[in-house]
Design a protein around this motif. Structure first.
Motif, PDB file in Angstrom:
ATOM      1  N   VAL A 124      20.954  -4.778  -4.216  1.00  0.00           N
ATOM      2  CA  VAL A 124      20.196  -4.711  -2.975  1.00  0.00           C
ATOM      3  C   VAL A 124      20.983  -5.449  -1.905  1.00  0.00           C
ATOM      4  N   THR A 125      21.121  -4.820  -0.738  1.00  0.00           N
ATOM      5  CA  THR A 125      21.724  -5.511   0.410  1.00  0.00           C
ATOM      6  C   THR A 125      20.643  -5.716   1.464  1.00  0.00           C
ATOM      7  N   LEU A 126      20.642  -6.902   2.062  1.00  0.00           N
ATOM      8  CA  LEU A 126      19.680  -7.241   3.109  1.00  0.00           C
ATOM      9  C   LEU A 126      20.437  -7.737   4.330  1.00  0.00           C
ATOM     10  N   LYS A 127      20.066  -7.195   5.491  1.00  0.00           N
ATOM     11  CA  LYS A 127      20.743  -7.592   6.726  1.00  0.00           C
ATOM     12  C   LYS A 127      19.811  -8.407   7.602  1.00  0.00           C
ATOM     13  N   SER A 128      18.935  -7.751   8.330  1.00  0.00           N
ATOM     14  CA  SER A 128      18.075  -8.470   9.276  1.00  0.00           C
ATOM     15  C   SER A 128      16.590  -8.340   8.952  1.00  0.00           C
ATOM     16  N   GLN A 129      16.258  -7.596   7.881  1.00  0.00           N
ATOM     17  CA  GLN A 129      14.853  -7.406   7.514  1.00  0.00           C
ATOM     18  C   GLN A 129      14.648  -7.679   6.030  1.00  0.00           C
ATOM     19  N   ASP A 130      13.437  -8.145   5.692  1.00  0.00           N
ATOM     20  CA  ASP A 130      13.085  -8.428   4.308  1.00  0.00           C
ATOM     21  C   ASP A 130      12.646  -7.162   3.584  1.00  0.00           C
ATOM     22  N   VAL A 131      12.881  -7.142   2.268  1.00  0.00           N
ATOM     23  CA  VAL A 131      12.257  -6.113   1.439  1.00  0.00           C
ATOM     24  C   VAL A 131      10.752  -6.368   1.415  1.00  0.00           C
ATOM     25  N   ILE A 132      10.415  -7.645   1.287  1.00  0.00           N
ATOM     26  CA  ILE A 132       9.021  -8.061   1.168  1.00  0.00           C
ATOM     27  C   ILE A 132       8.413  -8.236   2.549  1.00  0.00           C
ATOM     28  N   SER A 133       7.359  -7.502   2.820  1.00  0.00           N
ATOM     29  CA  SER A 133       6.631  -7.611   4.086  1.00  0.00           C
ATOM     30  C   SER A 133       5.150  -7.668   3.750  1.00  0.00           C
ATOM     31  N   LEU A 134       4.551  -8.820   3.974  1.00  0.00           N
ATOM     32  CA  LEU A 134       3.206  -9.075   3.486  1.00  0.00           C
ATOM     33  C   LEU A 134       2.144  -8.394   4.334  1.00  0.00           C
ATOM     34  N   HIS A 135       1.225  -7.690   3.650  1.00  0.00           N
ATOM     35  CA  HIS A 135       0.059  -7.094   4.298  1.00  0.00           C
ATOM     36  C   HIS A 135      -1.184  -7.626   3.587  1.00  0.00           C
ATOM     37  N   LEU A 136      -1.835  -8.609   4.187  1.00  0.00           N
ATOM     38  CA  LEU A 136      -3.013  -9.192   3.561  1.00  0.00           C
ATOM     39  C   LEU A 136      -4.202  -8.252   3.652  1.00  0.00           C
ATOM     40  N   GLU A 137      -5.000  -8.260   2.583  1.00  0.00           N
ATOM     41  CA  GLU A 137      -6.223  -7.452   2.545  1.00  0.00           C
ATOM     42  C   GLU A 137      -7.341  -8.234   3.248  1.00  0.00           C
ATOM     43  N   THR A 138      -7.725  -7.804   4.426  1.00  0.00           N
ATOM     44  CA  THR A 138      -8.788  -8.503   5.149  1.00  0.00           C
ATOM     45  C   THR A 138      -9.936  -7.573   5.509  1.00  0.00           C
ATOM     46  N   ASP A 139      -9.747  -6.288   5.274  1.00  0.00           N
ATOM     47  CA  ASP A 139     -10.770  -5.330   5.699  1.00  0.00           C
ATOM     48  C   ASP A 139     -11.637  -4.821   4.547  1.00  0.00           C
ATOM     49  N   ILE A 140     -11.356  -5.271   3.310  1.00  0.00           N
ATOM     50  CA  ILE A 140     -12.194  -4.820   2.201  1.00  0.00           C
ATOM     51  C   ILE A 140     -13.340  -5.812   1.992  1.00  0.00           C
ATOM     52  N   LYS A 141     -14.417  -5.361   1.407  1.00  0.00           N
ATOM     53  CA  LYS A 141     -15.638  -6.160   1.286  1.00  0.00           C
ATOM     54  C   LYS A 141     -15.899  -6.638  -0.138  1.00  0.00           C
ATOM     55  N   ASP A 142     -15.000  -6.388  -1.055  1.00  0.00           N
ATOM     56  CA  ASP A 142     -15.158  -6.792  -2.442  1.00  0.00           C
ATOM     57  C   ASP A 142     -14.453  -8.131  -2.629  1.00  0.00           C
ATOM     58  N   PHE A 143     -15.236  -9.204  -2.791  1.00  0.00           N
ATOM     59  CA  PHE A 143     -14.630 -10.527  -2.851  1.00  0.00           C
ATOM     60  C   PHE A 143     -13.749 -10.680  -4.089  1.00  0.00           C
ATOM     61  N   GLU A 144     -14.073  -9.972  -5.187  1.00  0.00           N
ATOM     62  CA  GLU A 144     -13.264 -10.081  -6.388  1.00  0.00           C
ATOM     63  C   GLU A 144     -11.855  -9.526  -6.164  1.00  0.00           C
ATOM     64  N   LYS A 145     -11.764  -8.421  -5.408  1.00  0.00           N
ATOM     65  CA  LYS A 145     -10.451  -7.852  -5.101  1.00  0.00           C
ATOM     66  C   LYS A 145      -9.660  -8.800  -4.196  1.00  0.00           C
ATOM     67  N   LEU A 146     -10.359  -9.419  -3.246  1.00  0.00           N
ATOM     68  CA  LEU A 146      -9.698 -10.377  -2.367  1.00  0.00           C
ATOM     69  C   LEU A 146      -9.202 -11.578  -3.173  1.00  0.00           C
ATOM     70  N   TYR A 147     -10.037 -12.040  -4.092  1.00  0.00           N
ATOM     71  CA  TYR A 147      -9.658 -13.181  -4.918  1.00  0.00           C
ATOM     72  C   TYR A 147      -8.460 -12.819  -5.806  1.00  0.00           C
ATOM     73  N   GLU A 148      -8.489 -11.633  -6.423  1.00  0.00           N
ATOM     74  CA  GLU A 148      -7.378 -11.199  -7.275  1.00  0.00           C
ATOM     75  C   GLU A 148      -6.082 -11.074  -6.481  1.00  0.00           C
ATOM     76  N   ALA A 149      -6.198 -10.630  -5.221  1.00  0.00           N
ATOM     77  CA  ALA A 149      -5.014 -10.560  -4.361  1.00  0.00           C
ATOM     78  C   ALA A 149      -4.455 -11.955  -4.122  1.00  0.00           C
ATOM     79  N   GLY A 150      -5.351 -12.926  -3.966  1.00  0.00           N
ATOM     80  CA  GLY A 150      -4.915 -14.307  -3.803  1.00  0.00           C
ATOM     81  C   GLY A 150      -4.198 -14.819  -5.033  1.00  0.00           C
TER      82      GLY A 150
END
Length: 380
Positions: free
Chosen positions: A279-305
Motif C-alpha cells: 500500500v502506498t499513501l501520499k496525502s490521504q488516509d486509507v482509514i476515514s472514520l464515519h461515526l454512526e450517529t443517525d441510528i436509534k439502536d443503542f446496542e449497535k452504537l455500543y458495538e461500534a464503540g
C-alpha cells in the motif's frame, strides 16, 4: 460505523484478476466496505462495430463481476466502464467517487522483466492522491506480517497510523522499520572518522525513532521495531525477505507544485522490486472514520464503540459510547468503557466522573432489586 467506506476495484480481466477480485471481497468483509468496480476500455477504436462489441463485452463481464461480489456477501456499487487512458480514468474516478483506496494488480510482467511493476500500476501510484493497494500476481490476501518503513516524515506518519489499524483488524504482526542512511563520502581523512560519523548518525536516528513512535497508540498490537543502517531501499527489501512480510505499507514523498505527483526515490526503487503486495499513501488516509450517529439502536452504537476501541481509536470510541448513552442512559458498560478510555487518555477527572455515574446506576439497580424482593415477601 465504517473506517474504510469504499474500495475502487480496477478490474482488467487479466489472468490474475480473479485473485484480485477475491482480495477485494476479503478486504470488504474485514472493513465492512462497499466495492466500486471499474474497467477502462481504449478510446482509440475507430471501427464502430468493434467499439460496440467491446462495450457490450465489457459491460457483460462487469455485471458478472458485480454478481460474484454480491454472492460473497459484500455491498457493490454499479460497475463503471470508461474509455481512455487506464491510469488517468482510474485516478479520476477514485477522486470523483471519493474512494478510500484504489485496488489494482501489479500488472502482467514476464519473469525476464527488470521491473516487476506494470506501467499502468506505476502511473496510478505516481498520479493518485488516494492510497493505492497493489496485489502481486497470484498473491492471496493472507496477511500475517506487515512492514511499515518510516523516515519520520508526514507521509510515513500517515502510513504507520493506517498500518496499526490494519494490523489490529487483520490480527497481523507489525514491524516498524527505520533505516539510518550510511555516509560513504571520501571527505573524511580516515576510515575511523567515517565510522564515527556513521555511528553518530545511527545514534541520532535511534533517538528520533523513539520519539516518533511515542506519537502512536500501539496498545494491543503485536509489534516490534527494527533498526538498520545502510541504503534505505536495499534495507527495506532485505527486511521484507528476512521477515517474510506479506504486506508493505509506505508513505510516499508527495511534492508541491508541478511535481506534486512525483513518488520519492526510495519508494520508487522499493515498489518496483518488492516481492509482496503493498500500500502506498501520499496525502490521504486509507482509514476515514464515519461515526454512526443517525441510528436509534443503542446496542449497535455500543458495538461500534467496542470496535473503535479495539482499533485503538479512543477519542472516536468515546463519542460512539456517548451516542449509545443518548438512547439508553442506564447502560453501565458504556459508562465504564468511557471511564476506561479517559484513563488511557490521561484524563482522570473525566474518567472519575463517568465511573461515578456507572457506580450510581449500579447502586440504583441494586436497591430497586432489593425493593422488589421486599415487596414479593410482603405479598404486595
Amino acid at each position: 460505523m465504517k473506517i474504510l467506506d469504499k474500495i475502487l476495484f480496477a478490474q482488467d480481466f487479466m489472468p490474475s484478476s480473479e485473485n484480485i477480485e477475491n482480495v477485494a471481497i476479503s478486504l470488504a468483509k474485514t472493513f465492512g466496505s462497499a466495492i466500486v468496480p471499474i474497467h477502462v476500455l481504449p478510446d482509440d477504436v475507430v471501427n464502430p462495430k468493434v467499439k460496440h462489441l467491446l462495450d457490450d463485452t465489457a459491460n457483460a463481464r462487469m455485471v458478472k463481476t458485480k454478481r460474484h461480489l454480491e454472492e460473497n456477501g459484500v455491498q457493490v456499487h454499479s460497475p463503471i466502464v470508461k474509455y481512455g487512458v487506464p491510469h488517468d480514468q482510474i485516478v479520476f474516478t477514485a477522486s470523483s467517487e471519493n474512494a478510500n483506496i484504489i485496488l489494482i494488480g501489479s500488472g502482467e510482467t514476464g519473469e525476464e522483466d527488470e521491473f516487476k511493476l506494470g506501467t499502468t500500476s506505476e502511473r496510478i501510484i505516481q498520479n493518485s492522491e488516494k492510497p493505492v493497494l497493489v496485489i502481486k500476481k497470484d498473491s492471496p490476501f493472507q496477511v500475517k506480517t506487515i512492514l511499515c518503513p518510516v523516515d519520520f516524515s508526514d507521509p510515513s506518519e500517515r502510513a504507520l497510523k493506517n498500518a496499526i489499524i490494519f494490523a489490529r483488524r487483520l490480527d497481523a504482526k507489525l514491524i516498524v522499520l527505520s533505516v539510518s542512511e550510511v555516509s560513504t563520502t571520501s571527505w573524511f581523512s580516515s576510515k575511523a572518522d567515517l565510522e564515527q560519523e556513521n555511528k553518530e548518525r545511527a545514534k541520532t536516528n535511534a533517538e528520533a525513532f523513539k520519539a516518533f513512535l511515542g506519537k502512536f497508540n500501539l496498545e494491543g498490537v503485536n509489534w516490534l521495531k527494527e533498526e538498520r543502517s545502510g541504503n534505505a531501499a536495499k534495507e527495506i527489501l532485505q527486511s521484507i525477505q528476512y521477515n517474510n512480510v506479506d504486506l508493505l505499507m509506505m508513505g510516499t514523498a508527495g511534492r508541491s507544485g508541478l511535481n506534486r505527483f512525483v513518488v520519492g526515490s526510495v519508494t520508487e526503487k522499493v515498489i518496483r522490486e518488492v516481492p509482496c503486495s503493498f500500500v502506498t499513501l501520499k496525502s490521504q488516509d486509507v482509514i476515514s472514520l464515519h461515526l454512526e450517529t443517525d441510528i436509534k439502536d443503542f446496542e449497535k452504537l455500543y458495538e461500534a464503540g467496542v470496535q473503535l476501541e479495539k482499533d485503538g481509536l479512543h477519542e472516536a470510541a468515546i463519542e460512539q459510547y456517548k451516542a449509545s448513552l443518548g438512547i439508553n442512559t442506564m447502560h453501565v458498560p458504556a459508562y465504564s468503557a468511557i471511564a476506561r478510555l479517559f484513563d488511557k487518555l490521561g484524563q482522570p477527572e473525566k474518567a472519575g466522573l463517568y465511573r461515578k455515574n456507572a457506580n450510581e446506576i449500579k447502586e440504583r439497580i441494586w436497591y430497586s432489586k432489593i425493593e422488589e424482593e421486599v415487596r414479593k415477601l410482603r405479598g404486595s
